[in-house]
Design a protein around this motif. Structure first.
Motif, PDB file in Angstrom:
ATOM      1  N   ILE A  54      35.350  33.498  48.827  1.00  0.00           N
ATOM      2  CA  ILE A  54      35.559  34.782  48.160  1.00  0.00           C
ATOM      3  C   ILE A  54      37.048  35.090  48.031  1.00  0.00           C
ATOM      4  N   PHE A  55      37.805  34.896  49.109  1.00  0.00           N
ATOM      5  CA  PHE A  55      39.252  35.132  49.051  1.00  0.00           C
ATOM      6  C   PHE A  55      39.912  34.272  47.977  1.00  0.00           C
ATOM      7  N   THR A  56      39.618  32.978  47.996  1.00  0.00           N
ATOM      8  CA  THR A  56      40.238  32.052  47.047  1.00  0.00           C
ATOM      9  C   THR A  56      39.944  32.442  45.615  1.00  0.00           C
ATOM     10  N   SER A  57      38.706  32.814  45.337  1.00  0.00           N
ATOM     11  CA  SER A  57      38.315  33.111  43.957  1.00  0.00           C
ATOM     12  C   SER A  57      39.081  34.298  43.392  1.00  0.00           C
ATOM     13  N   ILE A  58      39.356  35.297  44.229  1.00  0.00           N
ATOM     14  CA  ILE A  58      40.006  36.510  43.735  1.00  0.00           C
ATOM     15  C   ILE A  58      41.522  36.370  43.749  1.00  0.00           C
ATOM     16  N   PHE A  59      42.066  35.727  44.777  1.00  0.00           N
ATOM     17  CA  PHE A  59      43.516  35.611  44.891  1.00  0.00           C
ATOM     18  C   PHE A  59      44.099  34.696  43.825  1.00  0.00           C
ATOM     19  N   THR A  60      43.370  33.679  43.406  1.00  0.00           N
ATOM     20  CA  THR A  60      43.928  32.716  42.450  1.00  0.00           C
ATOM     21  C   THR A  60      43.599  33.134  41.017  1.00  0.00           C
ATOM     22  N   GLY A  72      35.076  48.884  40.510  1.00  0.00           N
ATOM     23  CA  GLY A  72      35.427  50.243  40.895  1.00  0.00           C
ATOM     24  C   GLY A  72      36.741  50.318  41.642  1.00  0.00           C
ATOM     25  N   GLY A  73      37.584  49.331  41.431  1.00  0.00           N
ATOM     26  CA  GLY A  73      38.874  49.279  42.106  1.00  0.00           C
ATOM     27  C   GLY A  73      39.012  48.091  43.029  1.00  0.00           C
ATOM     28  N   GLN A  74      37.920  47.332  43.225  1.00  0.00           N
ATOM     29  CA  GLN A  74      37.967  46.183  44.131  1.00  0.00           C
ATOM     30  C   GLN A  74      39.025  45.178  43.681  1.00  0.00           C
ATOM     31  N   GLY A  75      39.908  44.792  44.619  1.00  0.00           N
ATOM     32  CA  GLY A  75      40.876  43.742  44.369  1.00  0.00           C
ATOM     33  C   GLY A  75      42.096  44.121  43.574  1.00  0.00           C
ATOM     34  N   ARG A  76      42.092  45.283  42.932  1.00  0.00           N
ATOM     35  CA  ARG A  76      43.185  45.627  42.015  1.00  0.00           C
ATOM     36  C   ARG A  76      44.547  45.633  42.701  1.00  0.00           C
ATOM     37  N   ASP A  77      44.620  46.256  43.852  1.00  0.00           N
ATOM     38  CA  ASP A  77      45.889  46.335  44.583  1.00  0.00           C
ATOM     39  C   ASP A  77      45.937  45.348  45.743  1.00  0.00           C
ATOM     40  N   GLY A  78      44.931  44.489  45.825  1.00  0.00           N
ATOM     41  CA  GLY A  78      44.861  43.520  46.906  1.00  0.00           C
ATOM     42  C   GLY A  78      45.019  42.107  46.402  1.00  0.00           C
ATOM     43  N   GLU A  79      43.937  41.328  46.461  1.00  0.00           N
ATOM     44  CA  GLU A  79      44.020  39.909  46.100  1.00  0.00           C
ATOM     45  C   GLU A  79      44.471  39.698  44.656  1.00  0.00           C
ATOM     46  N   GLY A  88      53.054  20.464  38.083  1.00  0.00           N
ATOM     47  CA  GLY A  88      53.796  21.408  37.256  1.00  0.00           C
ATOM     48  C   GLY A  88      52.951  22.598  36.858  1.00  0.00           C
ATOM     49  N   LYS A  89      52.062  23.034  37.761  1.00  0.00           N
ATOM     50  CA  LYS A  89      51.137  24.124  37.450  1.00  0.00           C
ATOM     51  C   LYS A  89      51.049  25.096  38.623  1.00  0.00           C
ATOM     52  N   THR A  90      50.647  26.321  38.305  1.00  0.00           N
ATOM     53  CA  THR A  90      50.355  27.309  39.342  1.00  0.00           C
ATOM     54  C   THR A  90      49.203  28.175  38.846  1.00  0.00           C
ATOM     55  N   VAL A  91      49.119  29.414  39.329  1.00  0.00           N
ATOM     56  CA  VAL A  91      48.047  30.307  38.898  1.00  0.00           C
ATOM     57  C   VAL A  91      48.074  30.449  37.384  1.00  0.00           C
ATOM     58  N   ASP A  92      46.887  30.395  36.791  1.00  0.00           N
ATOM     59  CA  ASP A  92      46.747  30.441  35.336  1.00  0.00           C
ATOM     60  C   ASP A  92      45.843  31.613  34.973  1.00  0.00           C
ATOM     61  N   ARG A  93      46.444  32.776  34.801  1.00  0.00           N
ATOM     62  CA  ARG A  93      45.703  33.960  34.395  1.00  0.00           C
ATOM     63  C   ARG A  93      46.048  34.331  32.962  1.00  0.00           C
ATOM     64  N   THR A  94      45.044  34.503  32.125  1.00  0.00           N
ATOM     65  CA  THR A  94      45.253  34.957  30.762  1.00  0.00           C
ATOM     66  C   THR A  94      45.813  36.387  30.779  1.00  0.00           C
ATOM     67  N   PRO A  95      46.816  36.699  29.946  1.00  0.00           N
ATOM     68  CA  PRO A  95      47.424  38.039  29.987  1.00  0.00           C
ATOM     69  C   PRO A  95      46.422  39.179  29.938  1.00  0.00           C
ATOM     70  N   SER A  96      45.362  39.033  29.152  1.00  0.00           N
ATOM     71  CA  SER A  96      44.372  40.111  29.059  1.00  0.00           C
ATOM     72  C   SER A  96      43.671  40.366  30.383  1.00  0.00           C
ATOM     73  N   ASP A  97      43.678  39.385  31.281  1.00  0.00           N
ATOM     74  CA  ASP A  97      43.030  39.540  32.581  1.00  0.00           C
ATOM     75  C   ASP A  97      43.933  40.177  33.630  1.00  0.00           C
ATOM     76  N   CYS A  98      45.227  40.231  33.359  1.00  0.00           N
ATOM     77  CA  CYS A  98      46.155  40.717  34.391  1.00  0.00           C
ATOM     78  C   CYS A  98      47.110  41.790  33.889  1.00  0.00           C
ATOM     79  N   ASN A  99      46.889  42.267  32.667  1.00  0.00           N
ATOM     80  CA  ASN A  99      47.837  43.266  32.155  1.00  0.00           C
ATOM     81  C   ASN A  99      47.705  44.614  32.848  1.00  0.00           C
ATOM     82  N   PHE A 100      46.642  44.814  33.612  1.00  0.00           N
ATOM     83  CA  PHE A 100      46.474  46.089  34.313  1.00  0.00           C
ATOM     84  C   PHE A 100      47.460  46.230  35.471  1.00  0.00           C
ATOM     85  N   ASN A 101      47.952  45.096  36.012  1.00  0.00           N
ATOM     86  CA  ASN A 101      48.930  45.186  37.109  1.00  0.00           C
ATOM     87  C   ASN A 101      50.083  44.197  36.958  1.00  0.00           C
TER      88      ASN A 101
END
Length: 508
Positions: free
Chosen positions: A61-67, A77-84, A459-472
């Motif tokens: 669970i930790f790995t899935s949300i943090f990466t 409802g706010g889960q993970g937003r300010d955490g992982e 040559g890679k790291t976390v790969d988040r699409t901008p639409s998935d992370c623009n909230f923070n």
């Protein structure tokens, strides 16, 4: 019947926290290991208790949300937003404490059994069973120590580097133990695994259906392979990895005589896809229908609940699009899952088909007709194939890397349509391995460690699409960042002044 126990980390925290006066009192009814275990039958019951505390869900669970495996879900409802999801990680983080305490709980349970076993004198007829019980306990102790190194050692390839506390005994509350070096912890692990390999009754891959939830020599081989590759000792792993790949053929996309499947129907997938059946914990039988699981943790809902071990991990009710998804499969991961890849219909719940506007996590959707329940797969043959690919990449065998990856893709696509080209250079080879591990081992707890291990090489790291992370705006994390190693949790620091914190967390 499967035996699922909720881990009560508070119960084992006394290993690492100061005791109150009331706790210091020895109670008249207190049972020490030497009193608890008097016969081989007692040891058998004790071993069941050791299996019952093997952790698996927390690091998944930790790995899935943090990466980069999830995005905010439709019911978030706010889960993970300010955490992982914000890469927030410090010595107060519950994730770090859970992984630390749960694995030391496993070590503690194993050690208490082993202490008790010293007071049991088996008969000649019981000797083999006695040695087998001790061997299983030592193998599980080795697994617990290795999991701790995986998440808490800054550099497992450095034997002189900072490891964890190596425990082959039951510590007292007075002991304030420092961290051992990696080399010292690996020496204990190897001693345990060598003993297990010599004394386990279950020594072959035959009759694998009855072995997958108990420690066997295949478990020992798989752990030794993973450990050797993580340490960069590629040559040491090759014989065992080849043996496991030969003994556990990959599970196929199609099941029985099926040649097509409706990716939007869980019932059709369950009837016609071997890979889908594997993650619904359905029986896989018949010629050429291989179950590639080497070892898993059996889980079952208790009589008092109608939900399983992944309840409220990603969804609140079930894994369907209407099941209250707190988190959904990330856009970047979804974009890399092709329509004919059976992994798409397994990782993402089939109810998302065909629009995929809502993408609930489907890998732990249901088992034994219980929603959000699943056995936790610890070692699978596909991981062994990908570890073999790392051996080949290390020797710059680029065709070999492609062949290994394509063996998995052919099993998941049902044909060669998803095959990759031969990597053109060493970085491309590592990138191909990391990319395939992302798809094949999604939501199995590997991604955090994989980026730490392979990110710089690929040559890679976390790969988040901008639409998935623009909230923070937490869209990436440099692979050199200190947060790719977990911090020693604050309760351990508070109780143990001799513990050393990991770099980057020293001011916390």
């Amino acid at each position: 019947m499967k035996n699922f126990r909720i881990l009560l980390f508070v119960a084992v925290a006394s290993l690492f926290a100061a005791c109150d006066d009331a706790i210091d009192i020895k109670q008249p009814s207190e049972l020490l290991p030497e009193d608890t275990f008097e016969t081989v039958k007692d040891l058998t019951l004790g071993l069941n208790g050791v299996y019952g505390v093997i952790p698996g869900e927390n690091h998944i669970i930790f790995t899935s949300i943090f990466t980069d495996e999830v995005r905010l879900g439709i019911a978030n409802g706010g889960q993970g937003r300010d955490g992982e999801l914000a890469f927030a990680l410090n010595n107060n983080s519950g994730d770090a404490a859970s992984i630390w305490l749960s694995n030391y709980s496993l070590v503690n349970f194993a050690n208490r059994l082993l202490v008790g076993a010293k007071n049991v004198t088996p008969t000649e007829d019981e000797l083999s069973s006695y040695n087998d019980i001790v061997a299983q306990a030592r193998a599980l102790r080795a697994y617990g120590h290795f999991q701790l190194l995986t998440f808490f050692s800054p550099d497992m390839k450095n034997d002189n580097g900072l490891g964890v506390i190596a425990l082959d005994f039951v510590p007292t509350k007075e002991q304030k133990l420092p961290r051992n070096t990696n080399g010292e912890v690996f020496a204990l692990i190897n001693s345990d695994l060598d003993f297990a390999a010599q004394n386990l009754v279950t020594k072959t891959a035959q009759n694998k259906g009855s072995l997958r939830t108990y420690v066997s020599t295949d478990f020992v081989k798989a752990l030794k392979v993973r450990m050797a590759i993580y340490r960069g000792q590629y040559n040491a792993a090759e014989a065992d990895v080849d043996a496991l790949i030969a003994a556990y053929p990959l599970t196929r996309k199609f099941y029985g005589n099926a040649t097509s499947v409706n990716a939007g129907s869980a019932d059709d997938l369950l009837a016609k896809s071997g890979y889908f059946r594997l993650f619904r914990d359905a029986l896989i039988t018949g010629a050429n229908n291989n179950n590639e699981v080497i070892f898993k943790l059996e889980r079952a809902a208790s009589a008092s609940t109608t939900t399983g071990n992944f309840y409220q991990a990603w969804s609140s009710v079930n894994s369907k699009t209407t099941g209250g998804a707190f988190f959904e499969v990330s856009t970047a991961l979804y974009n890399n899952l092709l329509p004919t890849d059976i992994r798409r219909a397994t990782i993402i719940d089939p109810t998302a088909f065909p629009a995929f506007n809502v993408r609930p996590v489907g890998k732990y959707a249901e088992s034994e007709k219980t929603p959000l329940l699943a056995d936790v797969k610890i070692f699978r043959a596909s991981e062994m194939v990908l570890l073999k690919a790392e051996i080949l990449a290390n020797r710059s065998d680029f065709p070999g890397v492609a062949n290994a990856i394509n063996a998995i893709r052919a099993a998941r696509f049902g044909d060669a349509s998803g095959n990759i080209a031969i990597p053109g250079n060493i970085q491309a080879a590592w990138a191909a391995i990391l990319d395939e591990r992302r798809l094949e081992l999604a939501f199995e707890g590997h991604r955090y460690v994989d980026i730490k291990r392979l990110g710089a090489l690929a040559g890679k790291t976390v790969d988040r699409t901008p639409s998935d992370c623009n909230f923070n705006n937490a869209c990436s994390l440099e692979v050199t960042d200190y947060r790719w190693t977990l911090p020693v949790p604050r309760p351990e620091q508070a109780a143990n002044p001799n513990i050393q914190q990991n770099p980057g967390y020293n001011n916390q």
